[in-house]
Write an enzyme that holds these catalytic residues in place. Sequence first.
Site, PDB file in Angstrom:
ATOM      1  N   THR A   1     -54.146  63.941  36.482  1.00 40.35           N
ATOM      2  CA  THR A   1     -55.422  63.363  36.920  1.00 40.35           C
ATOM      3  C   THR A   1     -56.420  64.496  37.072  1.00 40.35           C
ATOM      4  O   THR A   1     -56.040  65.610  37.401  1.00 40.35           O
ATOM      5  CB  THR A   1     -55.212  62.693  38.284  1.00 40.35           C
ATOM      6  OG1 THR A   1     -54.564  61.472  38.072  1.00 40.35           O
ATOM      7  CG2 THR A   1     -56.505  62.459  39.022  1.00 40.35           C
ATOM      8  N   ARG A  44     -52.050  47.979  38.605  1.00 37.85           N
ATOM      9  CA  ARG A  44     -51.840  48.941  39.699  1.00 37.85           C
ATOM     10  C   ARG A  44     -53.072  49.828  39.876  1.00 37.85           C
ATOM     11  O   ARG A  44     -53.632  50.354  38.922  1.00 37.85           O
ATOM     12  CB  ARG A  44     -50.607  49.807  39.394  1.00 37.85           C
ATOM     13  CG  ARG A  44     -50.314  50.884  40.446  1.00 37.85           C
ATOM     14  CD  ARG A  44     -50.924  52.219  40.085  1.00 37.85           C
ATOM     15  NE  ARG A  44     -50.443  53.295  40.935  1.00 37.85           N
ATOM     16  CZ  ARG A  44     -50.890  54.545  40.876  1.00 37.85           C
ATOM     17  NH1 ARG A  44     -51.831  54.858  40.024  1.00 37.85           N
ATOM     18  NH2 ARG A  44     -50.400  55.472  41.672  1.00 37.85           N
ATOM     19  N   VAL A  45     -53.531  49.967  41.105  1.00 37.24           N
ATOM     20  CA  VAL A  45     -54.650  50.847  41.424  1.00 37.24           C
ATOM     21  C   VAL A  45     -54.113  51.959  42.313  1.00 37.24           C
ATOM     22  O   VAL A  45     -53.439  51.695  43.312  1.00 37.24           O
ATOM     23  CB  VAL A  45     -55.774  50.067  42.142  1.00 37.24           C
ATOM     24  CG1 VAL A  45     -56.875  51.010  42.596  1.00 37.24           C
ATOM     25  CG2 VAL A  45     -56.331  48.988  41.218  1.00 37.24           C
ATOM     26  N   GLY A  46     -54.383  53.193  41.938  1.00 38.10           N
ATOM     27  CA  GLY A  46     -53.894  54.330  42.713  1.00 38.10           C
ATOM     28  C   GLY A  46     -54.902  54.796  43.743  1.00 38.10           C
ATOM     29  O   GLY A  46     -55.813  54.066  44.140  1.00 38.10           O
ATOM     30  N   THR A  60     -54.791  64.976  43.925  1.00 38.74           N
ATOM     31  CA  THR A  60     -54.008  64.545  42.769  1.00 38.74           C
ATOM     32  C   THR A  60     -52.538  64.473  43.176  1.00 38.74           C
ATOM     33  O   THR A  60     -52.103  65.190  44.060  1.00 38.74           O
ATOM     34  CB  THR A  60     -54.200  65.504  41.572  1.00 38.74           C
ATOM     35  OG1 THR A  60     -53.245  65.197  40.554  1.00 38.74           O
ATOM     36  CG2 THR A  60     -54.017  66.950  41.966  1.00 38.74           C
TER      37      THR A  60
HETATM   38  N1  ASP Z   1     -53.181  60.203  41.860  1.00 40.02           N
HETATM   39  C1  ASP Z   1     -53.051  59.614  40.561  1.00 40.02           C
HETATM   40  C2  ASP Z   1     -52.536  58.205  40.698  1.00 40.02           C
HETATM   41  O1  ASP Z   1     -51.646  57.973  41.480  1.00 40.02           O
HETATM   42  C3  ASP Z   1     -52.162  60.349  39.651  1.00 40.02           C
HETATM   43  C4  ASP Z   1     -52.457  61.801  39.518  1.00 40.02           C
HETATM   44  O2  ASP Z   1     -52.956  62.445  40.418  1.00 40.02           O
HETATM   45  O3  ASP Z   1     -52.203  62.330  38.453  1.00 40.02           O
HETATM   46  O4  ASP Z   1     -52.963  57.348  39.977  1.00 40.02           O
END
Ligand code: ASP
Length: 316
Positions: free
Chosen positions: A196, A224-226, A246
């Site tokens: 990310t 799905r929402v992160g 991240t």
């Molecule tokens: N934080 C991001 C997510 O969970 C993934 C990432 O940081 O690469 O969608």
Amino acid sequence: MSDNGPTPVVIVHGGVSAPASHQDGCEEAAAAGLAVLAGGGAAIDAVVEATRHLEDDDRFNAGHGSRLRLDGSTIQMDAAVMDSDGGFGAVAAVSDVPNPIIVARRLVDAPPMILAGEGASRFAARHGLTGDVRVTDAARSKFRHMAALASRGKLGREYSAWRRFDLAANWNYETPFPDFAAVAREEDPNPDDCDTVGAVALDARGGFAASSSTGGTALMLLGRVGDSPLPGCGLYAGPAGAVTATGEGEEIISRLLSKWVYDRMASGITAQAACDDAITLFPADIVIGVLGVTRTGHGCAANRAMPWAMAGARPA
Ligand code: ASP
């Protein structure tokens, strides 16, 4: 800080556990963000420009280069931007938008703060911001590798919740539950990397901004929402500074990680100490990285390698 105000700075990361070979992309993105500030632009437009740069670089898991979801063909992305004037805009689970961060920026000036899925895509289309998102060989390779681990019961400890989860019984994609064993290939040397992207900036007027953009994590149900589009989770900005995070999104959300780091910085703890402290909140098998900036310094910490770069003078 000079008599004329703070010295502008932009800092970007390319995702926790992303390879060091992506460093040049971070440097170019930070420079692109700094060019906005050098032209008198605001921190919010600097982080958007830096993030757009990384979305266009298909080595990163954002925009072009986003991961494939578990059906092996869907891309859904999240992105957000926030500034210290209270501006916030985000999109969640969008598919046909090459630069989700630009759509998030448009939402800063609109009454709704977050749009998801089809509504976000239609809004993007009204602004001429829809288009094809490239599916890279790396994204296909990561999917085949994840299929291999899933089908052979070899998901790591960081996936403990998924190991207990009946994926077939909860499958919500349009296509039938796949035969993971049929597509499985352990070919990716780094299947767990997050990649990310995110940025923080301080502009000449003393304004802060943070951004985040992602194709999500390796194991995701449809929709799905992160953490990345959620204020206080994947990013936060206020009068004391800006933070972007991240790593495993669900772990970040449950700790409101970016607000946690921001509050520590606002209490006078250095940005570096606040970022270092944040990493200690997580068990070692959860990949996490965090980046922060205040008027007096910056911080960067991660429990895996994380390419990052700064452009502009270090805040004095
Ligand atoms: N934080 C991001 C997510 O969970 C993934 C990432 O940081 O690469 O969608």
